[in-house]
Design a protein around this motif. Structure first.
Motif, PDB file in Angstrom:
ATOM      1  N   ALA A   1     -34.434 -11.266  17.760  1.00  0.00           N
ATOM      2  CA  ALA A   1     -35.801 -11.469  17.302  1.00  0.00           C
ATOM      3  C   ALA A   1     -36.722 -11.221  18.477  1.00  0.00           C
ATOM      4  O   ALA A   1     -36.610 -11.872  19.503  1.00  0.00           O
ATOM      5  CB  ALA A   1     -35.966 -12.894  16.803  1.00  0.00           C
ATOM      6  N   SER A   2     -37.590 -10.241  18.362  1.00  0.00           N
ATOM      7  CA  SER A   2     -38.639 -10.069  19.359  1.00  0.00           C
ATOM      8  C   SER A   2     -39.924  -9.728  18.620  1.00  0.00           C
ATOM      9  O   SER A   2     -39.901  -9.442  17.427  1.00  0.00           O
ATOM     10  CB  SER A   2     -38.232  -9.042  20.413  1.00  0.00           C
ATOM     11  OG  SER A   2     -37.774  -7.879  19.823  1.00  0.00           O
ATOM     12  N   PRO A   3     -41.056  -9.787  19.316  1.00  0.00           N
ATOM     13  CA  PRO A   3     -42.340  -9.703  18.598  1.00  0.00           C
ATOM     14  C   PRO A   3     -42.589  -8.375  17.896  1.00  0.00           C
ATOM     15  O   PRO A   3     -43.443  -8.306  17.027  1.00  0.00           O
ATOM     16  CB  PRO A   3     -43.378  -9.930  19.705  1.00  0.00           C
ATOM     17  CG  PRO A   3     -42.660  -9.789  20.989  1.00  0.00           C
ATOM     18  CD  PRO A   3     -41.225 -10.073  20.739  1.00  0.00           C
ATOM     19  N   ASN A   4     -41.841  -7.314  18.256  1.00  0.00           N
ATOM     20  CA  ASN A   4     -42.057  -6.017  17.613  1.00  0.00           C
ATOM     21  C   ASN A   4     -41.211  -5.845  16.361  1.00  0.00           C
ATOM     22  O   ASN A   4     -41.072  -4.741  15.859  1.00  0.00           O
ATOM     23  CB  ASN A   4     -41.756  -4.884  18.598  1.00  0.00           C
ATOM     24  CG  ASN A   4     -40.304  -4.881  19.045  1.00  0.00           C
ATOM     25  OD1 ASN A   4     -39.713  -5.942  19.276  1.00  0.00           O
ATOM     26  ND2 ASN A   4     -39.721  -3.714  19.154  1.00  0.00           N
ATOM     27  N   MET A   5     -40.603  -6.916  15.870  1.00  0.00           N
ATOM     28  CA  MET A   5     -39.772  -6.770  14.672  1.00  0.00           C
ATOM     29  C   MET A   5     -39.950  -7.930  13.698  1.00  0.00           C
ATOM     30  O   MET A   5     -40.281  -9.051  14.095  1.00  0.00           O
ATOM     31  CB  MET A   5     -38.305  -6.611  15.051  1.00  0.00           C
ATOM     32  CG  MET A   5     -37.765  -7.666  15.973  1.00  0.00           C
ATOM     33  SD  MET A   5     -36.024  -7.345  16.429  1.00  0.00           S
ATOM     34  CE  MET A   5     -36.176  -6.007  17.595  1.00  0.00           C
ATOM     35  N   ALA A   6     -39.724  -7.612  12.431  1.00  0.00           N
ATOM     36  CA  ALA A   6     -39.749  -8.648  11.385  1.00  0.00           C
ATOM     37  C   ALA A   6     -38.573  -8.376  10.459  1.00  0.00           C
ATOM     38  O   ALA A   6     -38.472  -7.294   9.893  1.00  0.00           O
ATOM     39  CB  ALA A   6     -41.057  -8.577  10.612  1.00  0.00           C
ATOM     40  N   HIS A   7     -37.657  -9.333  10.376  1.00  0.00           N
ATOM     41  CA  HIS A   7     -36.538  -9.227   9.440  1.00  0.00           C
ATOM     42  C   HIS A   7     -36.986  -9.943   8.172  1.00  0.00           C
ATOM     43  O   HIS A   7     -37.437 -11.080   8.255  1.00  0.00           O
ATOM     44  CB  HIS A   7     -35.293  -9.918   9.966  1.00  0.00           C
ATOM     45  CG  HIS A   7     -34.988  -9.601  11.392  1.00  0.00           C
ATOM     46  ND1 HIS A   7     -34.290  -8.490  11.781  1.00  0.00           N
ATOM     47  CD2 HIS A   7     -35.337 -10.238  12.528  1.00  0.00           C
ATOM     48  CE1 HIS A   7     -34.206  -8.468  13.096  1.00  0.00           C
ATOM     49  NE2 HIS A   7     -34.824  -9.512  13.580  1.00  0.00           N
ATOM     50  N   VAL A   8     -36.854  -9.286   7.042  1.00  0.00           N
ATOM     51  CA  VAL A   8     -37.424  -9.871   5.832  1.00  0.00           C
ATOM     52  C   VAL A   8     -36.394  -9.925   4.707  1.00  0.00           C
ATOM     53  O   VAL A   8     -35.844  -8.900   4.303  1.00  0.00           O
ATOM     54  CB  VAL A   8     -38.672  -9.070   5.372  1.00  0.00           C
ATOM     55  CG1 VAL A   8     -39.368  -9.809   4.235  1.00  0.00           C
ATOM     56  CG2 VAL A   8     -39.637  -8.857   6.525  1.00  0.00           C
ATOM     57  N   LYS A   9     -36.186 -11.134   4.200  1.00  0.00           N
ATOM     58  CA  LYS A   9     -35.232 -11.318   3.105  1.00  0.00           C
ATOM     59  C   LYS A   9     -35.825 -10.767   1.805  1.00  0.00           C
ATOM     60  O   LYS A   9     -37.044 -10.680   1.665  1.00  0.00           O
ATOM     61  CB  LYS A   9     -34.926 -12.812   2.933  1.00  0.00           C
ATOM     62  CG  LYS A   9     -34.023 -13.338   4.038  1.00  0.00           C
ATOM     63  CD  LYS A   9     -33.615 -14.773   3.783  1.00  0.00           C
ATOM     64  CE  LYS A   9     -34.722 -15.727   4.146  1.00  0.00           C
ATOM     65  NZ  LYS A   9     -34.286 -17.133   4.163  1.00  0.00           N
ATOM     66  N   PRO A  10     -34.952 -10.436   0.843  1.00  0.00           N
ATOM     67  CA  PRO A  10     -35.455  -9.920  -0.443  1.00  0.00           C
ATOM     68  C   PRO A  10     -36.505 -10.850  -1.039  1.00  0.00           C
ATOM     69  O   PRO A  10     -36.338 -12.069  -1.032  1.00  0.00           O
ATOM     70  CB  PRO A  10     -34.204  -9.878  -1.320  1.00  0.00           C
ATOM     71  CG  PRO A  10     -33.069  -9.755  -0.349  1.00  0.00           C
ATOM     72  CD  PRO A  10     -33.487 -10.495   0.888  1.00  0.00           C
ATOM     73  N   GLY A  11     -37.595 -10.274  -1.501  1.00  0.00           N
ATOM     74  CA  GLY A  11     -38.649 -11.050  -2.152  1.00  0.00           C
ATOM     75  C   GLY A  11     -39.595 -11.742  -1.188  1.00  0.00           C
ATOM     76  O   GLY A  11     -40.598 -12.311  -1.610  1.00  0.00           O
TER      77      GLY A  11
END
Ligand code: CU
Length: 242
Positions: free
Chosen positions: A119-129
């Motif tokens: 996890a770093s500020p240039n990324m977003a992991h997003v769960k379905p929905g």
């Protein structure tokens, strides 16, 4: 050990497992990052932005067709933007900002170590929905990319482009012809807009933030910046000229 204490043990182990899985999900998805100016690191494509300075929100969709919508974004150098990334699919997706070389190298690494999590500020992991956010200030002009680096997604073309255009001071002269607060629209007679390669004319613009219209009156002389945002020509900055 009797059956009952064994069952308790199994239940406890299960609960622990569920709790740790949920914690993983929560730490980098649901809880927004806390911005700390002291921890901001500069990269070749800018740095984590202060959410209080993000005047433009860019909504993005991610789908199981391995596409970002929109996949082409234009920002001005110095601008802080907030990407709000929505996962419309049933798979985990992510948005990772970077230089084309960074993303390519990172994608290769993800193929090798699919379990790798970071996890770093240039990324977003997003769960379905769900939705995630990246607040970023682009400090360098140039062409950068964003990609989903879940194994195979990048390779399937889950990739977009951010073009950071020139000098933040480059503005166009214009005159206000009509202010439509209800629709968030502004009619301007304007000179040539270099970054859009548009000649001078009178036309209707969207505005990035309806509050930009609050102080404008018909007949005002202005200087403004305009860019293509989600397919619409949008005024991203405007100031009255005395
Ligand atoms: Cu993906």
């Amino acid at each position: 050990m009797n059956t009952r204490s064994l069952m308790t043990l199994v239940a406890a182990a299960l609960a622990l497992h569920v709790a740790s899985a949920a914690a993983h999900g929560d730490e980098d998805h649901a809880t927004p990052r806390r911005y700390d100016a002291a921890k901001v690191e500069e990269t070749a494509f800018g740095h984590e932005g202060d959410p209080a300075k993000a005047r433009r929100v860019i909504p993005l969709g991610m789908s199981d067709a391995m596409r970002f919508t929109p996949a082409d974004i234009s920002v001005r150098r110095g601008e802080t933007v907030k990407f709000v990334v929505r996962n419309d699919g049933r798979l985990l997706h992510e948005m990772v900002l970077g230089t084309p070389a960074d993303l390519k190298a990172h994608a290769a690494l993800m193929q090798k170590f699919p379990e790798m999590e970071h996890a770093s500020p240039n990324m977003a992991h997003v769960k379905p929905g769900a939705s995630g956010e990246i607040v970023w200030q682009f400090t360098q002009a140039g062409e950068f990319q964003f990609a989903c680096l879940q194994p195979g997604h990048f390779e399937a073309g889950m990739l977009g482009r951010v073009v950071v255009t020139g000098d933040p001071a480059a503005m166009t002269d214009g005159e206000v012809r009509r202010v439509d607060k209800g629709q968030g629209k502004l009619t301007l007679r304007h000179g040539p807009i270099a970054n859009l390669e548009m000649p001078g004319m009178t036309m209707v613009f969207r505005v990035a933030d309806p509050r930009m219209l609050d102080t404008l009156r018909e007949g005002d002389k202005v200087r403004f910046s305009a860019e293509r945002v989600n397919g619409s020509i949008t005024v991203t900055a405007i100031e009255a000229v005395k």
